[in-house]
Design a protein around this motif. Structure first.
Motif, PDB file in Angstrom:
ATOM      1  N   THR A  31      14.943 -17.935   5.753  1.00 26.06           N
ATOM      2  CA  THR A  31      16.051 -17.092   5.319  1.00 26.06           C
ATOM      3  C   THR A  31      15.868 -15.671   5.824  1.00 26.06           C
ATOM      4  OG1 THR A  31      14.960 -16.407   3.272  1.00 26.06           O
ATOM      5  CG2 THR A  31      16.244 -18.465   3.213  1.00 26.06           C
ATOM      6  N   GLY A  32      16.948 -14.896   5.733  1.00 22.44           N
ATOM      7  CA  GLY A  32      16.848 -13.498   6.121  1.00 22.44           C
ATOM      8  C   GLY A  32      15.787 -12.765   5.321  1.00 22.44           C
ATOM      9  N   ARG A  33      15.719 -13.051   4.025  1.00 18.32           N
ATOM     10  CA  ARG A  33      14.717 -12.395   3.178  1.00 18.32           C
ATOM     11  C   ARG A  33      13.312 -12.788   3.608  1.00 18.32           C
ATOM     12  NH1 ARG A  33      14.284  -8.283  -0.835  1.00 18.32           N
ATOM     13  NH2 ARG A  33      12.043  -8.058  -0.673  1.00 18.32           N
ATOM     14  N   LEU A  47      19.038  -5.823   2.478  1.00 18.66           N
ATOM     15  CA  LEU A  47      20.236  -6.295   1.795  1.00 18.66           C
ATOM     16  C   LEU A  47      20.622  -7.640   2.389  1.00 18.66           C
ATOM     17  CD1 LEU A  47      22.477  -3.096   1.390  1.00 18.66           C
ATOM     18  CD2 LEU A  47      21.113  -4.279  -0.355  1.00 18.66           C
ATOM     19  N   ASP A  48      20.913  -8.586   1.521  1.00 18.32           N
ATOM     20  CA  ASP A  48      21.202  -9.947   1.936  1.00 18.32           C
ATOM     21  C   ASP A  48      22.700 -10.122   2.182  1.00 18.32           C
ATOM     22  OD1 ASP A  48      19.901 -12.809   1.996  1.00 18.32           O
ATOM     23  OD2 ASP A  48      21.807 -13.011   0.951  1.00 18.32           O
ATOM     24  N   VAL A  49      23.035 -10.688   3.326  1.00 13.71           N
ATOM     25  CA  VAL A  49      24.453 -10.874   3.656  1.00 13.71           C
ATOM     26  C   VAL A  49      25.134 -11.742   2.614  1.00 13.71           C
ATOM     27  CG1 VAL A  49      26.062 -11.883   5.325  1.00 13.71           C
ATOM     28  CG2 VAL A  49      24.143 -10.497   6.124  1.00 13.71           C
ATOM     29  N   ASP A  50      24.513 -12.860   2.239  1.00 15.07           N
ATOM     30  CA  ASP A  50      25.132 -13.773   1.277  1.00 15.07           C
ATOM     31  C   ASP A  50      25.260 -13.150  -0.108  1.00 15.07           C
ATOM     32  OD1 ASP A  50      25.432 -15.947   3.067  1.00 15.07           O
ATOM     33  OD2 ASP A  50      23.332 -16.476   2.799  1.00 15.07           O
ATOM     34  N   ASP A  52      24.588  -9.772  -1.133  1.00 13.51           N
ATOM     35  CA  ASP A  52      24.939  -8.365  -1.304  1.00 13.51           C
ATOM     36  C   ASP A  52      26.166  -7.921  -0.521  1.00 13.51           C
ATOM     37  OD1 ASP A  52      22.619  -7.946  -2.920  1.00 13.51           O
ATOM     38  OD2 ASP A  52      21.406  -7.835  -1.095  1.00 13.51           O
ATOM     39  N   LEU A  53      26.445  -8.584   0.610  1.00 15.70           N
ATOM     40  CA  LEU A  53      27.526  -8.129   1.482  1.00 15.70           C
ATOM     41  C   LEU A  53      28.694  -9.100   1.499  1.00 15.70           C
ATOM     42  CD1 LEU A  53      25.416  -6.880   4.543  1.00 15.70           C
ATOM     43  CD2 LEU A  53      25.893  -5.735   2.352  1.00 15.70           C
ATOM     44  N   ALA A  54      28.716 -10.032   0.549  1.00 14.37           N
ATOM     45  CA  ALA A  54      29.799 -11.010   0.480  1.00 14.37           C
ATOM     46  C   ALA A  54      29.955 -11.493  -0.952  1.00 14.37           C
ATOM     47  CB  ALA A  54      29.522 -12.196   1.402  1.00 14.37           C
ATOM     48  N   ALA A  55      31.163 -11.927  -1.266  1.00 18.54           N
ATOM     49  CA  ALA A  55      31.424 -12.607  -2.530  1.00 18.54           C
ATOM     50  C   ALA A  55      31.121 -14.097  -2.347  1.00 18.54           C
ATOM     51  CB  ALA A  55      32.875 -12.390  -2.946  1.00 18.54           C
ATOM     52  N   PRO A  56      31.071 -14.863  -3.432  1.00 16.33           N
ATOM     53  CA  PRO A  56      30.813 -16.298  -3.299  1.00 16.33           C
ATOM     54  C   PRO A  56      31.881 -16.988  -2.451  1.00 16.33           C
ATOM     55  CG  PRO A  56      30.484 -15.603  -5.571  1.00 16.33           C
ATOM     56  CD  PRO A  56      31.112 -14.442  -4.854  1.00 16.33           C
ATOM     57  N   PRO A  57      31.515 -18.062  -1.756  1.00 15.76           N
ATOM     58  CA  PRO A  57      32.485 -18.796  -0.929  1.00 15.76           C
ATOM     59  C   PRO A  57      33.651 -19.319  -1.758  1.00 15.76           C
ATOM     60  CG  PRO A  57      30.230 -19.509  -0.468  1.00 15.76           C
ATOM     61  CD  PRO A  57      30.167 -18.637  -1.687  1.00 15.76           C
ATOM     62  N   GLY A  58      34.786 -19.478  -1.095  1.00 17.41           N
ATOM     63  CA  GLY A  58      35.974 -19.982  -1.776  1.00 17.41           C
ATOM     64  C   GLY A  58      37.154 -19.974  -0.837  1.00 17.41           C
TER      65      GLY A  58
END
Length: 274
Positions: A31-33, A47-50, A52-58
């Motif tokens: 993972t990025g982390r 900062l994690d893209v999934d 911190d920089l995005a809302a949950p998928p939908g």
């Protein structure tokens, strides 16, 4: 050389008073982390893209734009204050770093730069990496979205009618020949394929402004006509938005839902082929 609000080179970081943020994203493998923990620029926060920089998928795709309260909290946690200069980086070609660059500018923070070539250029120059944990002192940064242009699915027909819609994914994904991530292959009708890999050189540094300008002009981009870009989930398209800025075309629009958002509605048409 620093290009204000856009890029800086490895040597430009020496002695620079800035908050440095690692935004590496990995679709497979570590993972990025985990990559950050294995070695990052000394003093860099993560900062994690999934997360911190995005809302949950939908319905908005795999990486919808983050909720403002969540994004502000994440940026503060990284140590950013109102007067901070921020330097963002990823593995190299800016495909994840540009997401934070774009978000900060959309929230009104203009003093943000992408490290050209990212970690790859840093290590190639013989610079050290660190595995020491970084716990920044929380910043007081604040902001709200809305400074940069964003288009929705229903706007794309107008974009292609009077301007250019750039699909920045690899050509085989655009043509629908291969789709390793999303459940439907193809592209938005009348989009133009502009693979983001052609914005940078073999080591992940952006091409010169003049070369980028010629590239986008050949794709039909010109001043006075609308331009929007999308990718698979709205993250890597921001790298092309940065390239368009470098080329002198100003702020093009982001289709934040991108392909993964487009295909959530089965009534939307899907094109394949060139």
């Amino acid at each position: 050389m620093i290009r204000p609000g856009l890029l800086l080179g490895i040597d430009d970081l020496d002695g620079l008073d800035a908050v440095v943020v690692d935004t590496r994203l990995a679709l497979t493998g570590a993972t990025g982390r985990e990559r950050y923990d294995a070695g990052h620029l000394p003093g860099a926060a993560y900062l994690d893209v999934d997360d911190d920089l995005a809302a949950p998928p939908g319905a908005g795709g795999r990486h919808p734009l983050p909720l403002p309260s969540d994004f502000v909290a994440a940026v503060r946690r990284a140590g950013v204050s109102r007067g901070s200069r921020v330097v963002v980086y990823d593995d190299g070609p800016g495909t994840a770093a540009a997401r934070l660059w774009w978000l900060l500018r959309d929230y009104g923070h203009e003093d943000v730069l992408v490290l050209d070539g990212g970690l790859a250029a840093w290590t190639a120059a013989g610079r050290p990496v660190s595995v020491d944990p970084v716990v920044p002192r929380p910043g007081d940064w604040d902001g709200s979205p809305g400074r940069l242009p964003v288009v929705e699915a229903e706007d794309l027909a107008d974009v292609v009618r009077s301007g250019v819609l750039l699909d920045v994914r690899a050509a085989e994904r655009f043509r629908g020949e291969r789709e390793p991530i999303d459940p439907v292959a193809g592209h938005v009708p009348d989009a133009v394929n502009a693979p983001l890999t052609e914005n940078t050189d073999e080591v992940g540094r952006f091409l010169t402004d003049a070369v980028l300008r010629r590239r986008f002009e050949a794709l039909g981009v010109h001043h006075g006509a609308p331009v929007a870009a999308y990718c698979g989930s709205g993250v890597t398209a921001t790298q092309t938005l940065l390239a368009l800025r470098l080329a002198g075309f100003g702020d093009a629009a982001l289709y934040a839902g991108s392909w993964s958002g487009w295909i959530t509605d089965p009534s939307r048409p899907v094109a394949t082929g060139p």
